[in-house]
Design a protein around this motif. Structure first.
Motif, PDB file in Angstrom:
ATOM      1  N   ALA A  40       0.835  -1.205   0.000  1.00 40.78           N
ATOM      2  CA  ALA A  40       0.000   0.000   0.000  1.00 40.78           C
ATOM      3  C   ALA A  40       0.873   1.259   0.000  1.00 40.78           C
ATOM      4  N   TYR A  41       1.951   1.227   0.775  1.00 45.27           N
ATOM      5  CA  TYR A  41       2.883   2.364   0.822  1.00 45.27           C
ATOM      6  C   TYR A  41       3.532   2.580  -0.544  1.00 45.27           C
ATOM      7  N   GLN A  42       4.014   1.494  -1.140  1.00 43.71           N
ATOM      8  CA  GLN A  42       4.672   1.605  -2.442  1.00 43.71           C
ATOM      9  C   GLN A  42       3.692   2.074  -3.507  1.00 43.71           C
ATOM     10  N   ALA A  43       2.487   1.509  -3.488  1.00 46.96           N
ATOM     11  CA  ALA A  43       1.493   1.882  -4.495  1.00 46.96           C
ATOM     12  C   ALA A  43       1.116   3.353  -4.371  1.00 46.96           C
ATOM     13  N   ARG A  44       0.918   3.806  -3.139  1.00 51.32           N
ATOM     14  CA  ARG A  44       0.530   5.195  -2.926  1.00 51.32           C
ATOM     15  C   ARG A  44       1.579   6.156  -3.503  1.00 51.32           C
ATOM     16  N   HIS A  45       2.854   5.863  -3.265  1.00 47.12           N
ATOM     17  CA  HIS A  45       3.906   6.748  -3.747  1.00 47.12           C
ATOM     18  C   HIS A  45       4.179   6.551  -5.236  1.00 47.12           C
ATOM     19  N   LEU A  46       4.144   5.312  -5.698  1.00 54.24           N
ATOM     20  CA  LEU A  46       4.384   5.041  -7.113  1.00 54.24           C
ATOM     21  C   LEU A  46       3.322   5.694  -7.981  1.00 54.24           C
TER      22      LEU A  46
END
Length: 361
Positions: free
Chosen positions: A279-285
């Motif tokens: 979720a963290y990676q997706a939000r920033h990506l």
């Protein structure tokens, strides 16, 4: 020329907690109905991805119903609710008699998987029949892991990186593989229809609890990189107050870390860590990708509601309550999503693949 809009549905793993994202989908379908849109989910979403229980939901909404009308999905949202609220009790029923019987042929039978997989397999065969993923009503991806060939497997009806068709699997076996959670169910033996060989798989949740980024990569392989993409990512709840005490963990040993009566701490920690990371990676990506809109819905749960096999009526009420809070707290956003999806469906932009019934029976 206007960009074509694409909508992706991504659903986390979580066993019985799959009821939470299902209820969010139910609310979205209700909002669409109020706007005159009665199209099934496979005509609303261009691609669905699901890990474990999320895979079961995604497959149910995108597989053709055996003996049904053209374009009729294997399961409706209401039928999937019945599965989680009632039928799952039979699947997650511990039987001391069964485990005693296993010790007759296996002295270590009490160290075997927690549940007999036959009730689940019976339901999957009845629901999906012998139709393969190539006949899916929309694009679909289900993560699993091949324990013999030691490789992550993304069972899909999309495209490979070189543009070729992916390996094909029977729907019911693909869902069986996607839900073969270690310590709960034995590994799945599935037939690779393209390569004409058997493969041994376990739940893709061992490496990918939240499949949102995998779903996006599948979309890229379909050539959607320049399209206007919206990803709706649905979690199955998290229990931040469920702590595993250091003093307890010191004495667990290898068996304790995988003990179902403790909620299989190792899998619980891996799943929670991967979901938070994804979720963290997706939000920033996706913030850095101008054509991608990423929407994440999840809920906090009480510590005793996290177990993926807690199908008791009281916990079903708890999970429904968690879903109610998501819906209540995101009423305006869900209405906005419904408005956008209404335009998508009415514009005829839905991108369902042409069915390939070569492996249907």
């Amino acid at each position: 020329m206007a960009q074509k809009k694409r909508f992706i549905l991504s659903i986390d793993g979580g066993g019985i907690r799959g009821l939470i994202p299902l209820r969010v989908l139910e609310s979205l379908a209700c909002r669409l109905g109020q706007r005159g849109v009665t199209a099934p989910m496979h005509r609303i979403f261009d691609l669905m991805a699901g890990t474990s229980t999320g895979g079961l939901i995604a497959a149910g909404l995108s597989a053709p119903r055996p003996g049904g009308a053209t374009g009729e999905a294997a399961a409706t949202i209401d039928e999937l609710k019945v599965f989680f609220e009632r039928e799952a009790r039979e699947i997650f029923k511990r039987s001391i008699g069964d485990r005693l019987a296993r010790t007759v042929t296996n002295p270590l039978g009490f160290l075997d998987e927690a549940y007999d997989v036959r009730p689940l397999e019976k339901i999957l065969k009845e629901r999906f029949g012998w139709t393969s993923m190539a006949s899916g009503l929309t694009r679909l991806v289900l993560p699993a892991y091949d324990i013999e060939r030691r490789r992550a497997v993304f069972m899909t009806n999309g495209l490979e990186e070189n543009g070729s068709r992916p390996d094909d699997y029977y729907f019911w076996q693909a869902v069986r593989a996607a839900t073969a959670t270690p310590a709960y169910f034995e590994p799945a033996r599935v037939e690779n229809l393209s390569r004409k060989r058997d493969e041994a798989m376990v739940d893709g949740g061992v490496y990918m609890h939240d499949p949102a980024i995998a779903a996006y990569l599948e979309a890229r392989k379909l050539g959607w990189n320049e399209d206007d993409i919206t990803i709706l990512s649905l979690g199955t709840g998290k229990a931040p107050e469920r702590a595993f005490a250091y003093e307890d963990a010191l004495g667990w040993g290898a068996l304790g870390w995988m003990q179902p009566s403790r909620g299989v701490p190792l899998l619980s920690i891996l799943a929670d860590g991967q979901a938070q990371t994804a979720a963290y990676q997706a939000r920033h990506l996706f913030t850095d990708l101008p054509n991608v809109t990423y929407l994440r819905f999840d809920a906090e749960l009480a510590a005793d509601a996290e177990d993926m096999d807690n199908a008791r009526p009281g916990n079903i009420i708890t999970l429904n309550g968690a879903a109610d809070r998501i819906i209540r707290d995101n009423t305006v956003l869900l209405d906005e999503i419904a408005e956008v999806l209404k335009v998508h469906v009415e514009s005829g932009e839905s991108d369902a693949p042409e069915p390939n019934l070569v492996h249907a029976a």
